[in-house]
Scaffold this active site. Structure first.
Site, PDB file in Angstrom:
ATOM      1  N   CYS A   1      89.112  43.426  16.099  1.00 36.23           N
ATOM      2  CA  CYS A   1      90.005  43.192  14.756  1.00 36.23           C
ATOM      3  C   CYS A   1      91.443  42.432  14.962  1.00 36.23           C
ATOM      4  O   CYS A   1      92.075  41.989  14.021  1.00 36.23           O
ATOM      5  CB  CYS A   1      90.214  44.630  14.204  1.00 36.23           C
TER       6      CYS A   1
ATOM      7  N   HIS B   1      96.251  44.813   9.512  1.00 32.46           N
ATOM      8  CA  HIS B   1      94.879  45.104   9.532  1.00 32.46           C
ATOM      9  C   HIS B   1      94.728  46.133   8.821  1.00 32.46           C
ATOM     10  O   HIS B   1      95.389  47.174   9.000  1.00 32.46           O
ATOM     11  CB  HIS B   1      94.759  45.425  11.351  1.00 32.46           C
TER      12      HIS B   1
ATOM     13  N   ASN C   1      87.469  48.057   6.333  1.00 33.95           N
ATOM     14  CA  ASN C   1      87.752  47.484   7.624  1.00 33.95           C
ATOM     15  C   ASN C   1      86.867  46.329   7.775  1.00 33.95           C
ATOM     16  O   ASN C   1      85.559  46.544   8.122  1.00 33.95           O
ATOM     17  CB  ASN C   1      87.762  48.482   8.814  1.00 33.95           C
TER      18      ASN C   1
HETATM   19  O1  UT7 Z   1      89.943  48.468  13.387  1.00 39.27           O
HETATM   20  C1  UT7 Z   1      90.253  49.407  14.269  1.00 39.27           C
HETATM   21  C2  UT7 Z   1      89.203  50.474  14.193  1.00 39.27           C
HETATM   22  N1  UT7 Z   1      88.965  51.615  13.553  1.00 39.27           N
HETATM   23  C3  UT7 Z   1      90.194  52.343  12.933  1.00 39.27           C
HETATM   24  O2  UT7 Z   1      91.000  52.014  13.082  1.00 39.27           O
HETATM   25  C4  UT7 Z   1      89.684  53.699  12.426  1.00 39.27           C
HETATM   26  C5  UT7 Z   1      90.956  54.585  13.363  1.00 39.27           C
HETATM   27  N2  UT7 Z   1      90.487  55.994  12.989  1.00 39.27           N
HETATM   28  C6  UT7 Z   1      90.316  56.528  11.775  1.00 39.27           C
HETATM   29  O3  UT7 Z   1      90.693  55.656  10.650  1.00 39.27           O
HETATM   30  C7  UT7 Z   1      90.286  58.077  11.309  1.00 39.27           C
HETATM   31  O4  UT7 Z   1      90.563  58.775  12.788  1.00 39.27           O
HETATM   32  C8  UT7 Z   1      89.076  58.182  10.651  1.00 39.27           C
HETATM   33  C9  UT7 Z   1      89.098  57.696   9.393  1.00 39.27           C
HETATM   34  C10 UT7 Z   1      87.741  57.805  11.369  1.00 39.27           C
HETATM   35  C11 UT7 Z   1      88.696  59.896  10.693  1.00 39.27           C
HETATM   36  O5  UT7 Z   1      89.919  60.600  10.295  1.00 39.27           O
HETATM   37  P1  UT7 Z   1      90.551  61.798  10.777  1.00 39.27           P
HETATM   38  O6  UT7 Z   1      91.671  62.053   9.921  1.00 39.27           O
HETATM   39  O7  UT7 Z   1      91.223  61.178  11.922  1.00 39.27           O
HETATM   40  O8  UT7 Z   1      89.631  62.823  11.075  1.00 39.27           O
HETATM   41  P2  UT7 Z   1      88.896  63.660  12.233  1.00 39.27           P
HETATM   42  O9  UT7 Z   1      88.039  62.646  12.924  1.00 39.27           O
HETATM   43  O10 UT7 Z   1      90.103  64.277  12.700  1.00 39.27           O
HETATM   44  O11 UT7 Z   1      87.840  64.434  11.533  1.00 39.27           O
HETATM   45  C12 UT7 Z   1      88.466  65.750  10.684  1.00 39.27           C
HETATM   46  C13 UT7 Z   1      87.100  66.353  10.120  1.00 39.27           C
HETATM   47  C14 UT7 Z   1      86.231  66.495  11.208  1.00 39.27           C
HETATM   48  O12 UT7 Z   1      85.725  67.871  10.941  1.00 39.27           O
HETATM   49  P3  UT7 Z   1      85.994  69.178  11.854  1.00 39.27           P
HETATM   50  O13 UT7 Z   1      85.888  68.868  13.301  1.00 39.27           O
HETATM   51  O14 UT7 Z   1      87.491  69.144  11.465  1.00 39.27           O
HETATM   52  O15 UT7 Z   1      85.296  70.340  11.359  1.00 39.27           O
HETATM   53  C15 UT7 Z   1      84.779  65.436  11.237  1.00 39.27           C
HETATM   54  O16 UT7 Z   1      83.686  66.092  11.669  1.00 39.27           O
HETATM   55  O17 UT7 Z   1      86.584  65.493   9.219  1.00 39.27           O
HETATM   56  C16 UT7 Z   1      85.031  65.270   9.736  1.00 39.27           C
HETATM   57  N3  UT7 Z   1      84.466  64.097   9.185  1.00 39.27           N
HETATM   58  C17 UT7 Z   1      83.941  63.853   8.077  1.00 39.27           C
HETATM   59  N4  UT7 Z   1      83.944  64.494   6.911  1.00 39.27           N
HETATM   60  C18 UT7 Z   1      83.548  63.792   5.838  1.00 39.27           C
HETATM   61  C19 UT7 Z   1      84.486  63.045   9.970  1.00 39.27           C
HETATM   62  N5  UT7 Z   1      83.882  61.836   9.299  1.00 39.27           N
HETATM   63  C20 UT7 Z   1      83.649  62.389   8.001  1.00 39.27           C
HETATM   64  C21 UT7 Z   1      83.221  61.954   7.114  1.00 39.27           C
HETATM   65  N6  UT7 Z   1      83.031  62.752   5.857  1.00 39.27           N
HETATM   66  N7  UT7 Z   1      82.989  60.461   6.897  1.00 39.27           N
END
Ligand code: UT7
Length: 328
Positions: free
Chosen positions: A113, A255, A285
């Site tokens: 990225c 980004h 993204n």
């Molecule tokens: O180019 C660079 C590459 N990527 C990035 O920059 C992405 C960086 N990361 C992020 O943007 C975020 O970490 C995400 C959007 C991927 C995830 O958001 P988050 O606020 O960090 O959520 P989390 O991973 O802490 O998950 C919170 C909850 C989890 O459930 P539990 O364990 O709290 O019960 C996940 O299983 O949300 C759940 N979850 C979802 N729920 C609904 C994870 N993905 C989803 C989803 N829909 N798509």
């Protein structure tokens, strides 16, 4: 020493759109969760008969037209991508042929990225050294073909796009130049975000396909923290290097991975959110394409004006990061 300036920009988003509501039908997610956690509402997806260089060619022609140049004027193509048409020949060579350029230098640049910001830095060095006068820098990806639409933690994030800049040698007293670029990489954190198979370490096989090792894998929360940390650091580096304060910067073009990441980076140096260019709601993204597409969108809608100070920054697998301060 010569300086380089951005003389034209162009971008392209494929016609087909994948909304949060479409994703609700594929994985256990919902529009509200995706919007609140990422700011993304929809992404654009390349047609089955489009390859990454097809997207790039459209963006490149627009950038050339904006700069008043033809493909014959280009001295070098730098093509930032991790989803090129094939392993070899490079996408830069394919694009050179599609545009009808002279037998100029052309190569791909792999920094995920951060690829476009790395590409700007490399292009800037070639112009500074006097070796080339006109450089086409591309960031283009068809990342949806490397995403597992059964993995809700990654499939909601990514889309396809292409963006292009024309860099040219600036006149000696032109103030509108690339002021500096700042690059870094932390290979020790490479396992946080990777596409494991398809290279020499894990060649493609039926077993690899069955295990889904040909898809992007990401530790989202860790990537989030590192994205904020490293983009904040390289932005601070750019400001300090040029002895510029954040209130002198007209626009931050970061980004576009997640609105919350962009907001946190802006907060890091008290930069107002209204001055952050974001189209993450529209495209998600798109890896190396996010920065040039967001930049070009803001040029087209009149936000970015000649003479303004613009700070670009990116972060990606590697882990790589970079920033670029431009007087546009
Ligand atoms: O180019 C660079 C590459 N990527 C990035 O920059 C992405 C960086 N990361 C992020 O943007 C975020 O970490 C995400 C959007 C991927 C995830 O958001 P988050 O606020 O960090 O959520 P989390 O991973 O802490 O998950 C919170 C909850 C989890 O459930 P539990 O364990 O709290 O019960 C996940 O299983 O949300 C759940 N979850 C979802 N729920 C609904 C994870 N993905 C989803 C989803 N829909 N798509």
């Amino acid at each position: 020493m010569f300086r380089s300036k951005v003389t034209g920009t162009g971008s392209y988003l494929p016609e087909k759109v994948l909304t949060n509501f479409d994703l609700e039908k594929l994985v256990e997610t919902n529009d509200e969760w995706i919007r609140e956690r990422t700011g993304i509402e929809r992404r654009h997806i390349a047609a089955d008969d489009q390859a990454t260089t097809d997207l790039a060619a459209i963006a490149a022609r627009k950038a050339l037209a904006a700069a008043g140049k033809t493909p014959q004027d280009i001295d070098l193509i730098i093509f930032a991508t991790v989803t090129g048409d094939q392993v070899m020949p490079s996408s830069a060579c394919v694009l050179q042929h599609k545009l009808g350029c002279r037998p100029i230098a052309a190569f791909d640049l792999s920094a995920a990225c951060s690829g476009f910001v790395y590409g700007l830095s490399v292009g800037d060095q070639f112009i500074k050294s006097g070796m080339y006068k006109t450089v086409l820098v591309i960031g283009a990806e068809i990342i949806h073909r490397f995403v597992n639409y059964k993995d809700r933690e990654t499939c909601i994030l990514f889309g396809d796009a292409a963006g292009a800049f024309i860099l040219e040698r600036a006149d000696a007293n032109d103030p509108n130049v690339i002021l500096s670029t700042h690059l870094r990489a932390e290979g020790s954190l490479g396992d946080l975000f990777l596409l494991p198979a398809g290279g020499s370490k894990i060649p493609l096989s039926q077993e690899v396909l069955d295990q889904g090792l040909h898809f992007v894998k990401m530790k989202g929360r860790e990537i989030f923290k590192n994205a904020v940390r490293t983009m904040s650091a390289v932005c601070t580096e750019a400001l300090e290097h040029n002895q510029v304060t954040s209130d002198q910067v007209s626009w931050l073009v970061p980004h576009q991975a997640n609105w919350r990441i962009m907001e946190a980076v802006a907060n890091h140096f008290d930069f107002p959110k209204e001055k952050v260019v974001s189209i993450v709601h529209e495209m998600g993204n798109t890896s190396a394409a996010t920065v040039p597409v967001a930049f070009d969108t803001a040029v087209q809608d009149g936000r970015i004006q000649r003479g303004q100070l613009i700070l670009l920054t990116a972060f990606g697998a590697g882990l790589t990061a970079g920033s670029c301060l431009i007087r546009y």
